[in-house]
Design a protein around this motif. Structure first.
Motif, PDB file in Angstrom:
ATOM      1  N   VAL A 268      26.083  41.085  33.571  1.00  0.00           N
ATOM      2  CA  VAL A 268      26.515  41.607  34.865  1.00  0.00           C
ATOM      3  C   VAL A 268      26.393  40.531  35.944  1.00  0.00           C
ATOM      4  CG1 VAL A 268      25.878  43.193  36.731  1.00  0.00           C
ATOM      5  CG2 VAL A 268      26.073  44.034  34.388  1.00  0.00           C
ATOM      6  N   THR A 291      22.905  44.958  41.319  1.00  0.00           N
ATOM      7  CA  THR A 291      23.709  45.486  40.216  1.00  0.00           C
ATOM      8  C   THR A 291      22.957  45.378  38.895  1.00  0.00           C
ATOM      9  OG1 THR A 291      25.684  44.745  41.400  1.00  0.00           O
ATOM     10  CG2 THR A 291      25.953  45.377  39.089  1.00  0.00           C
ATOM     11  N   ILE A 746      30.879  46.954  38.848  1.00  0.00           N
ATOM     12  CA  ILE A 746      31.651  45.829  38.300  1.00  0.00           C
ATOM     13  C   ILE A 746      33.139  46.028  38.587  1.00  0.00           C
ATOM     14  CG2 ILE A 746      32.324  44.662  36.164  1.00  0.00           C
ATOM     15  CD1 ILE A 746      29.545  45.253  35.070  1.00  0.00           C
TER      16      ILE A 746
END
Length: 973
Positions: A268, A291, A746
């Motif tokens: 990520v 994230t 994302i």
């Protein structure tokens, strides 16, 4: 001594063969005196060399090590890395939240394990708190842990032997060594020196062993070994050397999840940096960290530990002490329970319930347990036994006088008993008929002249008494097959009928079989008049002279009644798909009868059935002798393993566990003795007895039954099933949120402003709020979901169906995809339908006039994501059945339609509602407190967007119910 001892203390050699040494030699070795013991002045110096008399690890608890142990976990390590990175980049809020979660998990786990170990410490101290010793010529009581080699200890009936010792005085001294040797009959101790060193432990009749109990008599002994040098200590050492750190399936699943999440978080971060063309600034780093953290379920460990801790507390209230939290995982999936009989399925209170007299037949006795009120009545006519009749009186006299047990009232008026359980049953029987031993001796004038104690070799005992009229009478009792050969006739009313032994066996053995079929232990009572000239004492006659030419009086049947709740508990196991095995040391007929009564085997099962086809059914019950002779291949070839094994040895129990493992079963084993510890260790869930269990058995176990009750095991399994089901529920809920947020964040990188920079669909604080405060409180509620009354009506889950079984993984990714897509749609509709696709300029760091629609869209996305995840927590209450109708039961295969939510048709889980309300209140504050909304969360209050949030909730519910419908059609229950 502490938890850690010197290596040379642990690696010791076999001690000298004290059973082959005379008493003078033993005294010289330990520099002590047979009469005066050790001098007080030498005690402390000797203790410095020997240490305390306690098993290794029983000297205390190390809180620091216990606390550090809570951090040795892969998922905690990942959180620790995330916290460190957050501190480095001065993201104090995220760092503080993660740190708080880590320490909350550690504190909860520490308190639970610390309390369990403290409870274990108190249970150890209950075993044998004090010992009576002779020191400097004076008797004194000292804590058993302060015994040292060379101490002279005084033992009496009921005492627990505090250490291994050499017997120096013994008077009718019988010691129950079942916990060490497995032999159910007490061993009669002597002072003689044994000729050879190569003697089995159970045959060292001049030695006493730590934690064994005096069944009757009294004696004196010299301590030869303490602590880890005792026979119990040697077994404990072998257990401690075994692998105790094997990871359970749940632990392995969490470890694999941690590795997967770590790799996913790294990917990520790389993706986020790549979208910014690796032009990495503070905002990119902060978003990447947020994230990555969104991909990690920070609350998982805390909720997992809380759920297990609440489960442990619930079990403690039901008299089951959990020593290892991880055992809850396997407890809920147990397929087979191997239980002892005495004290677990039964009351461990031997009661004389039936007897047979040649001239009248069978009689029954009223009153259970140790009640001394009752009467004897004929089984057919119901007529009360005439205790004044000559034959009946002699029969009752034998039960009372050929008996070393005591039945008396304590200071509070309660009945207390002491002695061998079988003798207690006979003494209580005599008391019921108003001819107890105290009455006969103190009121009627009977005197005990000599006692010839029970001998396991000849299986009988006898006494010589003097009647009030001065005549001498011998009374005897024992196993029928050993007593009848010494008889010359039977008492038939007022007359004696003389006959051959063969004739007596033809008459009596069928009656013995009748009693045995009823689950009774059968003893034969005899008597004879002894002719003597002049004074008589205990040396006048030899045992052989007393026990010959006896007259048979009758048979008694002694019974250990099942607990009232045992039958219900066993039937509950059958409904839950759990097979119950009884592994007992009792006679096969007795074991069969008890197994019938508690429903382990069918009620119509007859061990002696001669009908055609009955031979196959006999395999339900098997003797240990037959089972032990079977090879592994022969055992595996059996259609089903025996439900009852009689005359069971410790090796038999281990063999049964191994057979179950080869069949891929998950086993629970009960035990109380030291010799049970290997099978407790071998089983998936070892269950020790809290009242009668030895220290070593408790240390080898995962769970301790405080009340030694089989029904408690079933309650514990039910709680284990609830705990594991709840773990699955909140894991699906938490990880669904991680998948949904990761997908959302994302994919959201594709939203770009006029300068070509990605516009963050959620701010870092929104991400952390959603990941922690939106999911964790409801997850705690799911972890406390009440027991489903029907969860014990379905079979246990299979071993391969772990936490992340295929069905759970499908749930996680499906719901995660739905949550992510709904969130993206909210943001897209806000920006393109109402915002004209204008993403402003530089809206990630601070607010400016071009960022109004971006901030409103973030508010709409944040609100819809939180509400959808809250709805998802209610969906997870039942991962298979509809939320809006009552539960779909596997046993009925049909639904019952209702117009109200299922949540209101079953037992309420108010924790889940409180968690949802708590989250909604915080959400409203973040939306409508201006500075908090704009500066901290980088969002604006919403108005018309609430309609979009409502639509999102409806859409989620539709997709969830469609998925559950197809899941019920495809996936087996």
């Amino acid at each position: 001594m502490g938890l850690i001892k010197r290596k040379e203390k642990i690696e010791r050699v076999e001690g000298p063969p004290y059973h082959t040494m005379d008493l003078d030699t033993v005294c010289q070795l330990f520099k002590t005196h047979l009469e005066n013991g050790i001098h007080d002045e030498e005690i402390e110096s000797r203790r410095q060399d020997t240490g305390l008399n306690e098993l290794q690890g029983s000297g205390g608890i190390n809180p620091i090590k216990l606390f550090i142990k809570q951090f040795i976990n892969l998922l905690v390590m990942i959180l620790l890395i995330a916290a460190v990175v957050s501190y480095v980049y001065r993201d104090w809020v995220e760092a503080g939240v993660i740190t708080f979660i880590m320490f909350l998990n550690a504190v909860i786990g520490f308190l639970q394990e610390y309390n369990a170990e403290k409870t274990m410490e108190s249970l150890r101290k209950m075993a044998s708190p004090t010992s009576l010793v002779i020191r400097s010529g004076h008797e004194k009581h000292i804590p058993t842990r302060e015994l040292i080699p060379g101490d002279i200890i005084i033992l009496k009936s009921g005492d627990v032997v505090g250490a291994d010792c050499r017997v120096i005085e013994a008077f009718n001294m019988d010691v129950d060594e079942a916990l060490l040797t497995g032999e159910s009959v007490p061993v009669n101790k002597i002072t003689d020196t044994l000729p050879t060193a190569d003697v089995p432990l159970g045959d060292r009749v001049n030695m006493g062993y730590s934690s064994t109990t005096l069944a009757k008599g009294r004696g004196k002994a010299i301590v030869t070994a303490i602590g880890m040098d005792t026979e119990i200590g040697k077994i404990a050492q072998r257990l401690m050397d075994s692998d105790d750190n094997a990871r359970t399936p749940l632990q392995r699943a969490i470890d694999h999840l941690a590795i997967f999440l770590f790799i996913f978080a790294v990917i990520v971060v790389i993706v986020i940096f790549a979208t910014s063309k690796f032009q990495i600034g503070d905002q990119e780093i902060l978003y990447a960290i947020s994230t990555a953290i969104a991909a990690v379920p920070e609350g998982l460990l805390a909720v997992l530990t809380l759920t297990q801790a609440f489960g442990v507390n619930a079990m403690a209230k039901s008299n089951a002490l959990v020593r290892r939290l991880v055992s809850l995982e396997l407890l809920g999936s147990v397929t087979n329970i191997c239980s002892d009989k005495t004290g677990t399925l039964t009351q461990s209170k031997m009661v004389l319930t039936r007897f047979w007299l040649p001239h009248t037949g069978f009689h029954k006795i009223s009153g259970l347990g140790f009640e001394i009120e009752g009467e004897a009545t004929h089984e057919e006519t119901g007529q009360t036994l005439d205790t004044a009749e000559h034959h009946a009186k002699k029969f009752i006299h034998t039960a009372a006088l050929c008996n070393m047990s005591e039945v008396r009232h304590d200071e509070e008026g309660e009945i207390t008993v002491m002695g061998d359980p079988t003798e207690i049953a006979m003494q209580v029987f005599a008391h019921k008929l108003k001819m107890g031993k105290p009455t006969l001796e103190h009121e009627d004038g009977w005197k005990l002249i000599a006692e010839y104690p029970f001998d396991s070799g000849i299986k009988r005992m006898s006494v010589l008494t003097q009647a009030p009229d001065g005549t001498y009478v011998a009374y005897g009792k024992g196993a029928t097959e050993r007593v009848l050969p010494s008889c010359v006739g039977i008492q038939n009313g007022d007359d004696i009928e003389y006959m051959s032994v063969d004739r007596m066996q033809e008459l009596i053995l069928p009656q013995v079989e009748t009693l045995a079929r009823g689950g009774l232990r059968v003893l034969t009572l005899t008597m004879r008049i002894i002719k003597a000239e002049g004074p008589v004492n205990h040396e006048t006659f030899k045992r052989e002279q007393i026990e010959e030419q006896m007259i048979f009086l009758g048979l008694v049947g002694i019974y250990d009644p099942p607990r009232v709740e045992s039958k219900v508990a066993v039937e509950k196991c059958h409904k839950a798909g759990i097979i119950v095995h009884m592994l007992t040391g009792d006679h096969i007929a007795t074991a069969t009868a008890i197994a019938r009564e508690v429903s382990i085997i069918p009620a119509d099962y007859d061990l002696y059935d001669k009908k055609e086809g009955a031979e196959e059914r006999k395999e339900l019950v098997m003797s240990a002798q037959k089972f032990d002779k079977l090879t592994e291949e022969q055992v595996d070839a059996l259609p089903e393993l025996p439900l009852v094994i009689a005359r069971c040895s410790p090796e038999t129990k281990v063999k049964m566990i191994e057979a179950l493992h080869r069949r891929k079963k998950i086993s629970a084993m009960t035990g109380d003795g030291v010799n049970d510890s290997p099978s407790l260790k071998e089983s998936d869930v070892g269950i020790a007895m809290g009242e009668t269990g030895s220290d070593v058995a408790k240390q080898a176990s995962d769970i301790i039954l405080v009340d030694d009750n089989f029904a408690t095991i079933v309650s514990a399994i039910e709680e284990g099933r609830r705990v594991f089901a709840n773990i699955c529920r909140f894991c699906v809920h938490l990880i669904t949120a991680n998948v949904g947020l990761a997908l959302l964040l994302i994919a959201g990188l594709g939203f770009r402003d006029a300068s070509g920079m990605s516009v963050f669909s959620m701010s870092p604080l929104q991400i952390l709020f959603t990941n922690c405060l939106t999911t964790t409180p409801p997850a705690i509620g799911l972890g406390l979901e009440p027991v489903n009354p029907l969860q014990m009506l379905v079979p246990p889950r299979r071993r391969e169906h772990g936490l992340f079984r295929a069905a759970n993984l499908c749930d996680i990714f499906y719901y995660g995809f739905v949550v992510g897509i709904i969130g993206l749609c909210n943001f897209a509709v806000s920006m393109y339908a109402y915002g004209g696709g204008d993403f402003g300029h530089d809206c990630n760091k601070n607010y400016n006039d071009s960022c109004h629609m971006v901030f409103r869209a973030r508010g709409a996305l944040f609100t819809s994501a939180c509400f959808v995840l809250l709805l998802h927590s209610f969906t997870c209450r039942d991962l298979r059945n509809p939320v809006w109708i009552p539960s779909y039961f596997a046993g009925e295969r049909r639904w019952y339609l209702a117009w109200i939510p299922r949540a209101f048709t079953c037992k309420q889980n108010w924790y889940l509602y409180y968690g949802a309300i708590f989250t909604i209140v915080l959400l409203i504050l973040t939306l409508y407190v201006p500075v908090l909304a704009e500066v901290v969360f980088k969002q604006h209050a919403i108005t018309w967007e609430w309609g979009m949030v409502a639509v999102s909730c409806v859409v989620y519910c539709i997709f969830a119910e469609i998925y559950k419908f197809f899941k019920r059609m495809i996936v087996p229950y």
